[in-house]
Design a protein around this motif. Structure first.
Motif, PDB file in Angstrom:
ATOM      1  N   ALA A   4       0.834  -1.211   0.000  1.00 12.05           N
ATOM      2  CA  ALA A   4       0.000   0.000   0.000  1.00 12.05           C
ATOM      3  C   ALA A   4       0.865   1.257   0.000  1.00 12.05           C
ATOM      4  O   ALA A   4       0.597   2.205  -0.744  1.00 12.05           O
ATOM      5  CB  ALA A   4      -0.944  -0.014   1.196  1.00 12.05           C
ATOM      6  N   ASN A   5       1.909   1.259   0.815  1.00  9.92           N
ATOM      7  CA  ASN A   5       2.807   2.418   0.857  1.00  9.92           C
ATOM      8  C   ASN A   5       3.560   2.586  -0.453  1.00  9.92           C
ATOM      9  O   ASN A   5       3.759   3.709  -0.920  1.00  9.92           O
ATOM     10  CB  ASN A   5       3.786   2.297   2.019  1.00  9.92           C
ATOM     11  CG  ASN A   5       3.124   2.480   3.367  1.00  9.92           C
ATOM     12  OD1 ASN A   5       2.031   3.022   3.464  1.00  9.92           O
ATOM     13  ND2 ASN A   5       3.785   2.010   4.413  1.00  9.92           N
ATOM     14  N   LEU A   6       3.995   1.472  -1.037  1.00  4.83           N
ATOM     15  CA  LEU A   6       4.706   1.525  -2.313  1.00  4.83           C
ATOM     16  C   LEU A   6       3.818   2.118  -3.399  1.00  4.83           C
ATOM     17  O   LEU A   6       4.245   2.998  -4.163  1.00  4.83           O
ATOM     18  CB  LEU A   6       5.180   0.127  -2.720  1.00  4.83           C
ATOM     19  CG  LEU A   6       5.834   0.024  -4.090  1.00  4.83           C
ATOM     20  CD1 LEU A   6       7.155   0.774  -4.121  1.00  4.83           C
ATOM     21  CD2 LEU A   6       6.037  -1.440  -4.457  1.00  4.83           C
ATOM     22  N   LEU A   7       2.582   1.664  -3.481  1.00  4.86           N
ATOM     23  CA  LEU A   7       1.669   2.179  -4.503  1.00  4.86           C
ATOM     24  C   LEU A   7       1.360   3.653  -4.267  1.00  4.86           C
ATOM     25  O   LEU A   7       1.309   4.439  -5.215  1.00  4.86           O
ATOM     26  CB  LEU A   7       0.390   1.347  -4.533  1.00  4.86           C
ATOM     27  CG  LEU A   7       0.539  -0.119  -4.974  1.00  4.86           C
ATOM     28  CD1 LEU A   7      -0.791  -0.843  -4.884  1.00  4.86           C
ATOM     29  CD2 LEU A   7       1.140  -0.235  -6.357  1.00  4.86           C
ATOM     30  N   ASP A 123      -7.302  -5.880  -5.378  1.00  2.00           N
ATOM     31  CA  ASP A 123      -8.057  -4.625  -5.317  1.00  2.00           C
ATOM     32  C   ASP A 123      -7.154  -3.398  -5.187  1.00  2.00           C
ATOM     33  O   ASP A 123      -7.439  -2.345  -5.759  1.00  2.00           O
ATOM     34  CB  ASP A 123      -9.061  -4.648  -4.165  1.00  2.00           C
ATOM     35  CG  ASP A 123     -10.237  -5.578  -4.438  1.00  2.00           C
ATOM     36  OD1 ASP A 123     -10.481  -5.899  -5.619  1.00  2.00           O
ATOM     37  OD2 ASP A 123     -10.910  -5.975  -3.468  1.00  2.00           O
ATOM     38  N   GLU A 124      -6.059  -3.517  -4.425  1.00  2.00           N
ATOM     39  CA  GLU A 124      -5.114  -2.389  -4.301  1.00  2.00           C
ATOM     40  C   GLU A 124      -4.518  -2.034  -5.659  1.00  2.00           C
ATOM     41  O   GLU A 124      -4.405  -0.864  -6.014  1.00  2.00           O
ATOM     42  CB  GLU A 124      -3.975  -2.738  -3.340  1.00  2.00           C
ATOM     43  CG  GLU A 124      -4.306  -2.625  -1.885  1.00  2.00           C
ATOM     44  CD  GLU A 124      -3.108  -2.962  -1.019  1.00  2.00           C
ATOM     45  OE1 GLU A 124      -2.811  -2.158  -0.115  1.00  2.00           O
ATOM     46  OE2 GLU A 124      -2.465  -4.009  -1.244  1.00  2.00           O
ATOM     47  N   ASP A 125      -4.128  -3.074  -6.409  1.00  3.05           N
ATOM     48  CA  ASP A 125      -3.572  -2.855  -7.750  1.00  3.05           C
ATOM     49  C   ASP A 125      -4.601  -2.204  -8.664  1.00  3.05           C
ATOM     50  O   ASP A 125      -4.279  -1.281  -9.416  1.00  3.05           O
ATOM     51  CB  ASP A 125      -3.120  -4.177  -8.372  1.00  3.05           C
ATOM     52  CG  ASP A 125      -1.926  -4.797  -7.688  1.00  3.05           C
ATOM     53  OD1 ASP A 125      -0.918  -4.094  -7.508  1.00  3.05           O
ATOM     54  OD2 ASP A 125      -1.999  -5.993  -7.347  1.00  3.05           O
ATOM     55  N   ILE A 129      -4.170   1.209 -10.635  1.00  5.57           N
ATOM     56  CA  ILE A 129      -4.220   1.245 -12.104  1.00  5.57           C
ATOM     57  C   ILE A 129      -5.243   2.273 -12.580  1.00  5.57           C
ATOM     58  O   ILE A 129      -5.002   2.992 -13.558  1.00  5.57           O
ATOM     59  CB  ILE A 129      -4.508  -0.172 -12.652  1.00  5.57           C
ATOM     60  CG1 ILE A 129      -3.254  -1.035 -12.447  1.00  5.57           C
ATOM     61  CG2 ILE A 129      -4.925  -0.138 -14.114  1.00  5.57           C
ATOM     62  CD1 ILE A 129      -3.484  -2.523 -12.561  1.00  5.57           C
ATOM     63  N   LYS A 130      -6.351   2.390 -11.888  1.00  6.41           N
ATOM     64  CA  LYS A 130      -7.339   3.420 -12.242  1.00  6.41           C
ATOM     65  C   LYS A 130      -6.759   4.818 -12.026  1.00  6.41           C
ATOM     66  O   LYS A 130      -7.030   5.733 -12.812  1.00  6.41           O
ATOM     67  CB  LYS A 130      -8.619   3.225 -11.440  1.00  6.41           C
ATOM     68  CG  LYS A 130      -9.415   2.028 -11.917  1.00  6.41           C
ATOM     69  CD  LYS A 130     -10.674   1.822 -11.105  1.00  6.41           C
ATOM     70  CE  LYS A 130     -11.436   0.610 -11.625  1.00  6.41           C
ATOM     71  NZ  LYS A 130     -12.648   0.341 -10.840  1.00  6.41           N
TER      72      LYS A 130
END
Length: 144
Positions: A4-7, A123-125, A129-130
């Motif tokens: 989550a932090n990376l994204l 779901d995080e990805d 992506i959105k």
């Protein structure tokens, strides 16, 4: 660093690119490099741009020796299916998943980003992506 932090960190860096670069093609180039560098499970990041009759290869970064067609006529391959759906499309390959992300200037399709992963996205990805799609759509507004 957790996922989550990376994204979130990557999303912030993409926002800086969008805010600091005025040339649309440079935004696309920087986005490809940044996504490939920051997200370990993104094994390939590629962009195809559109013209009146086809998708044309723009550039890519990849862990593999991949070959991309210079031109993909409309009506061929997953690029056209994604364009017809006008939404992010997912495909499965033996090595993972492929994500097709169309981006627009208003209602005009400018191109599609292709991301190949070595795992199935969650779901995080999908949320990330959105956000990437929104930033690619916004890049057309940056040109003076």
């Amino acid at each position: 660093m957790n996922k989550a932090n990376l994204l979130e960190e990557t999303k912030c860096e993409l926002g800086l690119v969008l805010n600091n670069v005025e040339d649309r093609e440079q935004i696309y180039t920087d986005t490809i490099y940044l996504l490939k560098k920051k997200i370990p499970h993104f094994k390939t990041v590629c962009i195809y741009m559109t013209n009146d009759i086809a998708f044309r290869y723009f550039m890519h970064e990849s862990d593999d020796e991949e070959q991309f067609r210079d031109t993909v006529p409309f009506g061929e391959e997953m690029l056209s299916i994604t364009a017809a759906r006008s939404e992010i499309t997912y495909d499965i390959e033996p090595k993972g998943q492929v994500i097709y992300i169309p981006f627009y200037q208003k209602h005009h399709l400018l191109g599609e980003m292709i991301i190949k992963t070595n795992k199935f996205i969650d779901d995080e990805d999908i949320h990330f992506i959105k956000d990437v799609q929104h930033m690619l759509n916004s890049a057309s507004k940056n040109e003076k």
